[in-house]
Motif scaffolding. Structure first.
Motif, mmCIF file in Angstrom:
data_model
loop_
_atom_site.group_PDB
_atom_site.id
_atom_site.type_symbol
_atom_site.label_atom_id
_atom_site.label_comp_id
_atom_site.label_asym_id
_atom_site.label_seq_id
_atom_site.Cartn_x
_atom_site.Cartn_y
_atom_site.Cartn_z
ATOM 1 N N SER A 180 44.495 40.652 17.410
ATOM 2 C CA SER A 180 45.858 40.722 16.883
ATOM 3 C C SER A 180 46.157 39.671 15.818
ATOM 4 C CB SER A 180 46.865 40.561 18.022
ATOM 5 O OG SER A 180 46.826 39.235 18.546
ATOM 6 N N GLY A 181 45.383 38.606 15.792
ATOM 7 C CA GLY A 181 45.683 37.504 14.881
ATOM 8 C C GLY A 181 46.607 36.467 15.474
ATOM 9 N N LEU A 182 47.094 36.715 16.681
ATOM 10 C CA LEU A 182 47.970 35.755 17.356
ATOM 11 C C LEU A 182 47.165 34.572 17.893
ATOM 12 C CD1 LEU A 182 50.036 38.276 19.513
ATOM 13 C CD2 LEU A 182 50.928 36.967 17.598
ATOM 14 N N SER A 183 47.793 33.412 17.923
ATOM 15 C CA SER A 183 47.221 32.303 18.660
ATOM 16 C C SER A 183 47.355 32.644 20.138
ATOM 17 C CB SER A 183 47.982 31.015 18.338
ATOM 18 O OG SER A 183 47.588 29.973 19.204
ATOM 19 N N TRP A 184 46.301 32.384 20.915
ATOM 20 C CA TRP A 184 46.364 32.844 22.299
ATOM 21 C C TRP A 184 45.575 31.928 23.237
ATOM 22 C CZ3 TRP A 184 41.745 34.048 24.715
ATOM 23 C CH2 TRP A 184 40.650 34.245 23.867
ATOM 24 N N ALA A 185 45.862 32.062 24.514
ATOM 25 C CA ALA A 185 45.095 31.435 25.591
ATOM 26 C C ALA A 185 45.074 32.440 26.730
ATOM 27 C CB ALA A 185 45.737 30.130 26.043
ATOM 28 N N ALA A 186 44.045 32.384 27.554
ATOM 29 C CA ALA A 186 43.943 33.316 28.682
ATOM 30 C C ALA A 186 43.610 32.544 29.951
ATOM 31 C CB ALA A 186 42.882 34.368 28.406
ATOM 32 N N LEU A 187 44.165 32.995 31.050
ATOM 33 C CA LEU A 187 43.902 32.422 32.361
ATOM 34 C C LEU A 187 43.175 33.460 33.212
ATOM 35 C CD1 LEU A 187 47.411 30.843 33.001
ATOM 36 C CD2 LEU A 187 45.373 29.691 32.129
ATOM 37 N N PHE A 188 42.267 32.988 34.072
ATOM 38 C CA PHE A 188 41.461 33.903 34.879
ATOM 39 C C PHE A 188 41.518 33.495 36.351
ATOM 40 C CE2 PHE A 188 39.631 35.964 31.231
ATOM 41 C CZ PHE A 188 39.670 34.985 30.240
ATOM 42 N N PRO A 189 42.686 33.643 36.977
ATOM 43 C CA PRO A 189 42.840 33.223 38.379
ATOM 44 C C PRO A 189 42.169 34.189 39.344
ATOM 45 C CG PRO A 189 44.824 34.312 37.623
ATOM 46 C CD PRO A 189 43.922 34.203 36.424
ATOM 47 N N THR A 190 41.898 33.690 40.529
ATOM 48 C CA THR A 190 41.387 34.536 41.601
ATOM 49 C C THR A 190 42.573 35.113 42.366
ATOM 50 O OG1 THR A 190 41.211 32.596 43.039
ATOM 51 C CG2 THR A 190 39.252 33.227 41.799
ATOM 52 N N SER A 191 42.288 35.822 43.428
ATOM 53 C CA SER A 191 43.361 36.473 44.178
ATOM 54 C C SER A 191 44.034 35.495 45.123
ATOM 55 C CB SER A 191 42.802 37.652 44.986
ATOM 56 O OG SER A 191 41.878 37.188 45.953
ATOM 57 N N PHE A 192 45.139 35.918 45.718
ATOM 58 C CA PHE A 192 45.843 35.099 46.693
ATOM 59 C C PHE A 192 45.020 34.995 47.979
ATOM 60 C CE2 PHE A 192 49.605 36.183 44.147
ATOM 61 C CZ PHE A 192 50.212 34.942 44.080
ATOM 62 N N TYR A 193 45.039 33.823 48.566
ATOM 63 C CA TYR A 193 44.362 33.611 49.848
ATOM 64 C C TYR A 193 44.889 34.597 50.897
ATOM 65 C CZ TYR A 193 42.948 31.175 54.142
ATOM 66 O OH TYR A 193 42.428 30.863 55.366
ATOM 67 N N GLN A 194 46.170 34.909 50.828
ATOM 68 C CA GLN A 194 46.745 35.839 51.798
ATOM 69 C C GLN A 194 46.055 37.194 51.771
ATOM 70 O OE1 GLN A 194 48.445 33.815 49.826
ATOM 71 N NE2 GLN A 194 50.504 33.362 50.589
ATOM 72 N N ASN A 195 45.535 37.596 50.592
ATOM 73 C CA ASN A 195 44.836 38.874 50.508
ATOM 74 C C ASN A 195 43.601 38.877 51.400
ATOM 75 O OD1 ASN A 195 46.746 39.512 48.610
ATOM 76 N ND2 ASN A 195 45.379 39.293 46.848
ATOM 77 N N ASP A 196 42.893 37.742 51.457
ATOM 78 C CA ASP A 196 41.707 37.642 52.306
ATOM 79 C C ASP A 196 42.086 37.653 53.786
ATOM 80 O OD1 ASP A 196 40.114 37.477 50.053
ATOM 81 O OD2 ASP A 196 40.214 35.288 49.982
ATOM 82 N N VAL A 197 43.199 37.009 54.112
ATOM 83 C CA VAL A 197 43.647 36.985 55.503
ATOM 84 C C VAL A 197 43.960 38.401 55.974
ATOM 85 C CG1 VAL A 197 45.458 36.196 57.068
ATOM 86 C CG2 VAL A 197 44.532 34.634 55.351
ATOM 87 N N ALA A 198 44.593 39.191 55.118
ATOM 88 C CA ALA A 198 44.942 40.567 55.483
ATOM 89 C C ALA A 198 43.700 41.412 55.726
ATOM 90 C CB ALA A 198 45.800 41.190 54.381
ATOM 91 N N LEU A 199 42.601 41.058 55.055
ATOM 92 C CA LEU A 199 41.351 41.824 55.188
ATOM 93 C C LEU A 199 40.341 41.114 56.085
ATOM 94 C CD1 LEU A 199 40.948 42.850 51.439
ATOM 95 C CD2 LEU A 199 41.763 44.295 53.304
ATOM 96 N N ARG A 200 40.821 40.157 56.868
ATOM 97 C CA ARG A 200 39.922 39.325 57.686
ATOM 98 C C ARG A 200 38.959 40.150 58.531
ATOM 99 N NH1 ARG A 200 39.954 34.134 60.088
ATOM 100 N NH2 ARG A 200 38.956 34.104 62.131
ATOM 101 N N ASP A 201 39.484 41.102 59.281
ATOM 102 C CA ASP A 201 38.651 41.885 60.197
ATOM 103 C C ASP A 201 37.626 42.716 59.429
ATOM 104 O OD1 ASP A 201 40.078 40.827 62.292
ATOM 105 O OD2 ASP A 201 41.408 42.563 62.496
ATOM 106 N N LEU A 202 38.041 43.250 58.286
ATOM 107 C CA LEU A 202 37.131 44.058 57.482
ATOM 108 C C LEU A 202 36.016 43.204 56.891
ATOM 109 C CD1 LEU A 202 36.517 46.827 56.234
ATOM 110 C CD2 LEU A 202 38.016 46.222 54.331
ATOM 111 N N ILE A 203 36.366 41.980 56.470
ATOM 112 C CA ILE A 203 35.386 41.091 55.867
ATOM 113 C C ILE A 203 34.389 40.571 56.901
ATOM 114 C CG2 ILE A 203 35.081 38.849 54.717
ATOM 115 C CD1 ILE A 203 37.788 39.337 53.362
ATOM 116 N N LEU A 204 34.902 40.141 58.062
ATOM 117 C CA LEU A 204 34.048 39.542 59.078
ATOM 118 C C LEU A 204 33.299 40.567 59.900
ATOM 119 C CD1 LEU A 204 36.381 36.659 60.348
ATOM 120 C CD2 LEU A 204 34.542 36.547 58.659
ATOM 121 N N GLY A 205 33.864 41.776 59.997
ATOM 122 C CA GLY A 205 33.196 42.812 60.778
ATOM 123 C C GLY A 205 33.393 42.624 62.279
ATOM 124 N N PRO A 206 32.791 43.512 63.056
ATOM 125 C CA PRO A 206 32.943 43.429 64.520
ATOM 126 C C PRO A 206 32.252 42.192 65.091
ATOM 127 C CG PRO A 206 31.314 45.087 63.902
ATOM 128 C CD PRO A 206 31.979 44.635 62.623
#
Length: 206
Positions: A180-206
């Motif tokens: 675009s020609g604009l001056s720019w900066a970009a951020l590359f964050p990871t997901s919220f920790y809460q997302n992992d907590v919600a998927l705890r059982d799926l991630i860890l398995g039986p």
């Protein structure tokens, strides 16, 4: 490696009792913070404030969510003139002192007024089937308005996972910003920790 984990103060606000096992195994030093007490490292406001000392106004797109609202609070706390674009500005807290303006990236004709008088923009596009279209509309509006600097929130390792539509969308939007020609900066964050907590059982398995 020091890892900072931000706890959503609008939710339960509970600090976890244990460190995620994967971080323990990696020998990470983990620090938990509630959003209200989080260090400035969480907030990309410096990218918006200090690149142009004679700042006028910052437009935050996506300023009503968890990340965006924290950014707006941080900018406001530094005395920055903040404007938040929202599809429903009437629902905003008028006592916050922040200007809310109507705008919808689905409708490019609504973006002109939102960008009027703005010289900096923080762009956070939502997870959507037409996320690319939304982002490109915002970038074009910023370019036409003469915005001097744009900060785009992407996701971590977006280019490594093109099979994930949300990640692929971030790549295409950032590529357009580069062109675009604009001056720019970009951020590359990871997901919220809460997302992992919600998927705890799926991630860890039986």
């Amino acid at each position: 490696v020091q890892v900072h984990i931000l706890i959503d103060s609008q939710g339960s606000g509970k600090i976890p009792d244990d460190i995620p096992p994967i971080m323990q195994d990696a020998g990470c030093e983990v620090k938990f913070f509630r959003r209200v007490e989080a260090p400035q490292i969480f907030f990309p406001w410096k990218l918006l404030k200090y690149n142009y000392p004679n700042h006028r106004r910052v437009l935050v797109i996506g300023g009503t969510g968890k990340v965006g609202s924290a950014l707006v609070d941080a900018l406001g706390g530094e005395g920055v003139d903040v404007r938040v674009m929202s599809r429903h500005p009437g629902k905003a807290d008028a006592s916050s002192g922040v200007e809310f303006v109507a705008g919808d990236m689905n409708h490019p004709d609504t973006l002109t007024a939102a960008f009027e008088g703005v010289n900096r923009c923080y762009l956070l596009t939502p997870l959507s089937q037409n996320e690319v279209e939304l982002g490109l509309n915002a970038v074009e509006a910023a370019r036409e308005a003469g915005v001097e600097h744009i900060v785009f929130q992407s996701v971590s390792h977006a280019r490594d996972y093109p099979m994930i539509p949300h990640f692929a969308s971030k790549v295409r939007i950032l590529d357009r910003i580069r062109e675009s020609g604009l001056s720019w900066a970009a951020l590359f964050p990871t997901s919220f920790y809460q997302n992992d907590v919600a998927l705890r059982d799926l991630i860890l398995g039986p």
